[in-house]
Write an enzyme that holds these catalytic residues in place. Structure first.
Site, PDB file in Angstrom:
ATOM      1  N   ASP A 187      13.743  33.236   6.546  1.00  0.00           N
ATOM      2  CA  ASP A 187      14.206  32.162   7.429  1.00  0.00           C
ATOM      3  C   ASP A 187      13.075  31.757   8.367  1.00  0.00           C
ATOM      4  O   ASP A 187      12.191  32.561   8.692  1.00  0.00           O
ATOM      5  CB  ASP A 187      15.413  32.630   8.259  1.00  0.00           C
ATOM      6  CG  ASP A 187      16.329  31.476   8.685  1.00  0.00           C
ATOM      7  OD1 ASP A 187      17.437  31.369   8.123  1.00  0.00           O
ATOM      8  OD2 ASP A 187      15.923  30.688   9.566  1.00  0.00           O
TER       9      ASP A 187
ATOM     10  N   VAL B  93      10.682  26.727   4.617  1.00  0.00           N
ATOM     11  CA  VAL B  93      10.819  26.343   3.203  1.00  0.00           C
ATOM     12  C   VAL B  93      10.028  25.089   2.838  1.00  0.00           C
ATOM     13  O   VAL B  93       9.838  24.797   1.662  1.00  0.00           O
ATOM     14  CB  VAL B  93      12.305  26.144   2.796  1.00  0.00           C
ATOM     15  CG1 VAL B  93      13.071  27.446   2.825  1.00  0.00           C
ATOM     16  CG2 VAL B  93      12.990  25.063   3.649  1.00  0.00           C
TER      17      VAL B  93
ATOM     18  N   LYS C 209      21.311  16.119  -0.744  1.00  0.00           N
ATOM     19  CA  LYS C 209      22.157  17.053  -1.502  1.00  0.00           C
ATOM     20  C   LYS C 209      22.415  16.535  -2.914  1.00  0.00           C
ATOM     21  O   LYS C 209      22.560  17.308  -3.852  1.00  0.00           O
ATOM     22  CB  LYS C 209      23.466  17.301  -0.753  1.00  0.00           C
ATOM     23  CG  LYS C 209      23.271  18.044   0.582  1.00  0.00           C
ATOM     24  CD  LYS C 209      22.661  19.424   0.353  1.00  0.00           C
ATOM     25  CE  LYS C 209      22.557  20.245   1.621  1.00  0.00           C
ATOM     26  NZ  LYS C 209      21.982  21.575   1.389  1.00  0.00           N
TER      27      LYS C 209
ATOM     28  N   TYR D  58      21.878  13.049   4.552  1.00  0.00           N
ATOM     29  CA  TYR D  58      22.263  14.387   4.085  1.00  0.00           C
ATOM     30  C   TYR D  58      22.746  14.310   2.635  1.00  0.00           C
ATOM     31  O   TYR D  58      22.328  15.087   1.784  1.00  0.00           O
ATOM     32  CB  TYR D  58      23.358  14.931   5.007  1.00  0.00           C
ATOM     33  CG  TYR D  58      23.840  16.336   4.690  1.00  0.00           C
ATOM     34  CD1 TYR D  58      23.079  17.448   5.040  1.00  0.00           C
ATOM     35  CD2 TYR D  58      25.064  16.544   4.064  1.00  0.00           C
ATOM     36  CE1 TYR D  58      23.527  18.734   4.763  1.00  0.00           C
ATOM     37  CE2 TYR D  58      25.517  17.824   3.784  1.00  0.00           C
ATOM     38  CZ  TYR D  58      24.750  18.919   4.142  1.00  0.00           C
ATOM     39  OH  TYR D  58      25.200  20.185   3.867  1.00  0.00           O
TER      40      TYR D  58
HETATM   41  N1  LIG Z   1      28.423  24.561   6.918  1.00  0.00           N
HETATM   42  C1  LIG Z   1      28.871  23.609   6.108  1.00  0.00           C
HETATM   43  O1  LIG Z   1      29.883  22.946   6.400  1.00  0.00           O
HETATM   44  C2  LIG Z   1      28.187  23.339   4.787  1.00  0.00           C
HETATM   45  C3  LIG Z   1      28.875  22.585   3.830  1.00  0.00           C
HETATM   46  C4  LIG Z   1      28.259  22.302   2.622  1.00  0.00           C
HETATM   47  C5  LIG Z   1      26.968  22.757   2.379  1.00  0.00           C
HETATM   48  N2  LIG Z   1      26.310  23.487   3.326  1.00  0.00           N
HETATM   49  C6  LIG Z   1      24.941  23.913   3.020  1.00  0.00           C
HETATM   50  O2  LIG Z   1      24.873  25.318   2.979  1.00  0.00           O
HETATM   51  C7  LIG Z   1      23.580  25.758   3.412  1.00  0.00           C
HETATM   52  C8  LIG Z   1      23.734  26.791   4.513  1.00  0.00           C
HETATM   53  O3  LIG Z   1      24.428  26.191   5.591  1.00  0.00           O
HETATM   54  P1  LIG Z   1      25.042  27.019   6.803  1.00  0.00           P
HETATM   55  O4  LIG Z   1      26.369  26.457   7.073  1.00  0.00           O
HETATM   56  O5  LIG Z   1      24.891  28.463   6.547  1.00  0.00           O
HETATM   57  O6  LIG Z   1      24.057  26.524   7.985  1.00  0.00           O
HETATM   58  P2  LIG Z   1      23.402  27.336   9.203  1.00  0.00           P
HETATM   59  O7  LIG Z   1      22.946  26.288  10.141  1.00  0.00           O
HETATM   60  O8  LIG Z   1      24.347  28.380   9.690  1.00  0.00           O
HETATM   61  O9  LIG Z   1      22.155  28.075   8.532  1.00  0.00           O
HETATM   62  C9  LIG Z   1      21.039  27.366   8.061  1.00  0.00           C
HETATM   63  C10 LIG Z   1      19.815  28.286   8.139  1.00  0.00           C
HETATM   64  O10 LIG Z   1      18.692  27.561   7.610  1.00  0.00           O
HETATM   65  C11 LIG Z   1      17.570  27.901   8.419  1.00  0.00           C
HETATM   66  N3  LIG Z   1      16.529  26.880   8.319  1.00  0.00           N
HETATM   67  C12 LIG Z   1      16.527  25.621   8.837  1.00  0.00           C
HETATM   68  N4  LIG Z   1      15.349  25.018   8.573  1.00  0.00           N
HETATM   69  C13 LIG Z   1      14.611  25.906   7.871  1.00  0.00           C
HETATM   70  C14 LIG Z   1      13.301  25.867   7.300  1.00  0.00           C
HETATM   71  N5  LIG Z   1      12.506  24.785   7.414  1.00  0.00           N
HETATM   72  N6  LIG Z   1      12.857  26.947   6.634  1.00  0.00           N
HETATM   73  C15 LIG Z   1      13.639  28.058   6.537  1.00  0.00           C
HETATM   74  N7  LIG Z   1      14.862  28.158   7.056  1.00  0.00           N
HETATM   75  C16 LIG Z   1      15.341  27.086   7.703  1.00  0.00           C
HETATM   76  C17 LIG Z   1      18.128  28.009   9.831  1.00  0.00           C
HETATM   77  O11 LIG Z   1      17.253  28.736  10.684  1.00  0.00           O
HETATM   78  C18 LIG Z   1      19.445  28.721   9.565  1.00  0.00           C
HETATM   79  O12 LIG Z   1      19.288  30.134   9.622  1.00  0.00           O
HETATM   80  C19 LIG Z   1      22.825  24.500   3.835  1.00  0.00           C
HETATM   81  O13 LIG Z   1      22.003  24.083   2.788  1.00  0.00           O
HETATM   82  C20 LIG Z   1      23.939  23.496   4.077  1.00  0.00           C
HETATM   83  O14 LIG Z   1      23.501  22.180   3.911  1.00  0.00           O
HETATM   84  C21 LIG Z   1      26.896  23.795   4.530  1.00  0.00           C
END
Ligand SMILES: NC(=O)c1ccc[n+]([C@@H]2O[C@H](COP(=O)([O-])OP(=O)(O)OC[C@H]3O[C@@H](n4cnc5c(N)ncnc54)[C@H](O)[C@@H]3O)[C@@H](O)[C@H]2O)c1
Length: 265
Positions: free
Chosen positions: A41, A65, A161, A157
């Site tokens: 992360d 990333v 995606k 977004y």
């Molecule tokens: N939470 C939702 O409602 C939801 C719904 C559909 C899809 N998603 C997808 O699921 C995945 C995880 O989401 P989440 O809900 O756990 O979000 P979150 O915000 O809890 O976690 C995201 C993590 O990504 C890390 N991050 C951000 N930029 C980064 C970078 N440049 N390099 C490395 N790490 C980085 C952040 O530090 C964080 O730890 C994401 O891709 C999100 O788009 C989430």
């Protein structure tokens, strides 16, 4: 009585976005099921905390990333520390919402870089690391419902995606064509009750008010929990899903199944 085999026993995983939400739960779930895990992360402190909670089966690595040399470093640290790589979960992601006409180029670019380029680099370097380990593997890309349908106030977004949805299919076909024994699937959740929703919650009276409003959109009447998504990722990471590749796996409580039942009294 001997120890019961875990569902990913002996495998080694890199989970980007492992410090928070779905990624954190995925790290813990994979470790519980016998894998060793790199918690990767940009949030180093968060990654260290998750790795610490897991113990010897986890290693925290700082990873942005969007930076190719950092992916190279992450994969080589993984192989140096754990001896191999079998699973890559591309979980890091960000989202900005708002009126499309006011989307700033900076926000758009930020989402493209992290959500799409970050996943591309994770696939590219993940394949290299898994190939070096010589036993095939599984790549899981976090997409979203927004990778299958559009939404007016999260257009950028959705664009990133949607890109992940087709990148996944293309990577799956690439791996199949070259007989790499590497599968690649995407996961498409509805709202997940993670830290990612915190900025949206601020726009409501309370977090509970947001959760109630969002729950009404989901036929099962609730948001997904990070564990619900981690369970699906575990299945895709394990050999149980051996015949699945290129699949968009929907985890939406029925949200995209059809229309609301408003056609009778
Ligand atoms: N939470 C939702 O409602 C939801 C719904 C559909 C899809 N998603 C997808 O699921 C995945 C995880 O989401 P989440 O809900 O756990 O979000 P979150 O915000 O809890 O976690 C995201 C993590 O990504 C890390 N991050 C951000 N930029 C980064 C970078 N440049 N390099 C490395 N790490 C980085 C952040 O530090 C964080 O730890 C994401 O891709 C999100 O788009 C989430």
């Amino acid at each position: 009585m001997g120890r019961v085999m875990g569902r990913v026993d002996g495998k080694v995983a890199i989970v980007s976005g492992g410090a928070s939400g779905i990624g954190r739960e995925t790290c813990k779930t994979l470790a519980r099921e016998g894998a060793r895990v790199v918690v990767a992360d940009i949030n180093t402190q968060g990654a260290l905390k998750v790795a610490d909670d897991i113990g010897d089966a986890a290693l925290a690595v700082t990873l942005d990333v969007t930076k190719e040399p950092q992916w190279e470093n992450c994969v080589s640290e993984c192989i140096e520390h754990f001896g191999r790589l079998d699973i890559v979960v591309n979980g890091a992601g960000v989202g900005f919402s708002g009126n499309f006409e006011e989307t700033s180029l900076e926000q758009w670019q930020g989402m493209i870089d992290i959500n799409l380029t970050g996943v591309m680099l994770g696939c590219k370097h993940g394949i290299k690391g898994i190939k070096a380990s010589d036993n095939g593997g599984s790549i899981i890309n976090m997409s979203s419902l927004g990778g299958l349908v559009g939404a007016p106030d999260i257009a950028g977004y959705c664009a990133t995606k949607g890109g992940v949805t087709l990148l996944t299919k293309s990577v799956a076909l690439h791996c199949a064509q070259y007989k790499l024994n590497i599968r690649c699937n995407s996961v498409h959740p509805t709202y997940v009750d993670s830290e990612m929703l915190d900025p949206i919650a601020e726009m409501f009276e309370s977090r509970q008010a947001m959760v109630s409003a969002m729950s009404e959109e989901v036929p099962l009447g609730k948001l997904a929990q990070p564990q619900d998504i981690a369970n699906v990722i575990l299945f895709l990471a394990s050999d149980e899903s051996a015949m699945m590749t290129g699949s968009p796996v929907i985890v939406d409580g029925g949200q995209t199944s059809g229309m609301p039942g408003k056609h009778s009294g």
